[in-house]
Scaffold this motif. Sequence first.
Motif, PDB file in Angstrom:
ATOM      1  N   ILE A  15       0.874  -1.174   0.000  1.00 23.52           N
ATOM      2  CA  ILE A  15       0.000   0.000   0.000  1.00 23.52           C
ATOM      3  C   ILE A  15       0.907   1.219   0.000  1.00 23.52           C
ATOM      4  N   VAL A  16       0.576   2.176  -0.862  1.00 20.26           N
ATOM      5  CA  VAL A  16       1.358   3.397  -0.974  1.00 20.26           C
ATOM      6  C   VAL A  16       0.454   4.587  -0.690  1.00 20.26           C
ATOM      7  N   ARG A  17       0.879   5.408   0.240  1.00 20.28           N
ATOM      8  CA  ARG A  17       0.179   6.665   0.523  1.00 20.28           C
ATOM      9  C   ARG A  17       1.026   7.790  -0.058  1.00 20.28           C
ATOM     10  N   GLU A  36       4.984   5.472   2.532  1.00 20.54           N
ATOM     11  CA  GLU A  36       4.564   6.835   2.250  1.00 20.54           C
ATOM     12  C   GLU A  36       5.564   7.386   1.237  1.00 20.54           C
ATOM     13  N   VAL A  37       5.043   7.880   0.110  1.00 16.67           N
ATOM     14  CA  VAL A  37       5.900   8.375  -0.964  1.00 16.67           C
ATOM     15  C   VAL A  37       5.619   9.866  -1.147  1.00 16.67           C
ATOM     16  N   ILE A  69       0.720  -0.073 -10.585  1.00 12.38           N
ATOM     17  CA  ILE A  69      -0.339   0.419  -9.709  1.00 12.38           C
ATOM     18  C   ILE A  69      -1.605  -0.315 -10.136  1.00 12.38           C
ATOM     19  N   VAL A  70      -2.176  -1.103  -9.244  1.00  9.09           N
ATOM     20  CA  VAL A  70      -3.349  -1.906  -9.596  1.00  9.09           C
ATOM     21  C   VAL A  70      -4.645  -1.323  -9.060  1.00  9.09           C
ATOM     22  N   SER A  71      -4.543  -0.394  -8.120  1.00  5.99           N
ATOM     23  CA  SER A  71      -5.735   0.235  -7.566  1.00  5.99           C
ATOM     24  C   SER A  71      -5.361   1.617  -7.041  1.00  5.99           C
ATOM     25  N   GLY A  72      -6.275   2.566  -7.195  1.00  2.58           N
ATOM     26  CA  GLY A  72      -6.052   3.899  -6.659  1.00  2.58           C
ATOM     27  C   GLY A  72      -5.331   4.842  -7.584  1.00  2.58           C
ATOM     28  N   LYS A  73      -5.455   4.654  -8.879  1.00  2.00           N
ATOM     29  CA  LYS A  73      -4.727   5.514  -9.818  1.00  2.00           C
ATOM     30  C   LYS A  73      -5.111   6.988  -9.692  1.00  2.00           C
ATOM     31  N   GLU A  77      -4.109   7.039  -1.991  1.00  3.46           N
ATOM     32  CA  GLU A  77      -3.754   5.714  -1.477  1.00  3.46           C
ATOM     33  C   GLU A  77      -3.862   4.707  -2.611  1.00  3.46           C
ATOM     34  N   LYS A  78      -2.792   3.998  -2.853  1.00  3.84           N
ATOM     35  CA  LYS A  78      -2.704   3.087  -3.991  1.00  3.84           C
ATOM     36  C   LYS A  78      -2.288   1.696  -3.540  1.00  3.84           C
ATOM     37  N   ILE A  79      -2.690   0.719  -4.305  1.00  3.64           N
ATOM     38  CA  ILE A  79      -2.185  -0.637  -4.126  1.00  3.64           C
ATOM     39  C   ILE A  79      -1.259  -0.902  -5.304  1.00  3.64           C
TER      40      ILE A  79
END
Length: 85
Positions: A15-17, A36-37, A69-73, A77-79
């Motif tokens: 998970i990327v915030r 966190e990016v 990136i598979v979710s949250g484009k 918050e992205k997966i």
Amino acid sequence: MLSFLKQENSFMKIIVRVVLKREKEKIKKKEEGVYEVFITSPPKNNKANREVESILANFFNKSLKDIKIVSGKTSKEKIVIIKEE
């Protein structure tokens, strides 16, 4: 889109915030599987997503084709999945 998932390679899901409009890029591990990016690009024309992928590729020592990136484009918050060897 996720053609490498069809192969027998393993992958890591994180998970990327995203924190926007910072002076410099950086990445912080918040907890196991959560990062966190901090990015400098605006969230327009997919620039922010490309910057996130680039930062992750450098951090995990992978090529850009191994980061998806598979979710949250369109979200902060992205997966993301990262191909492992």
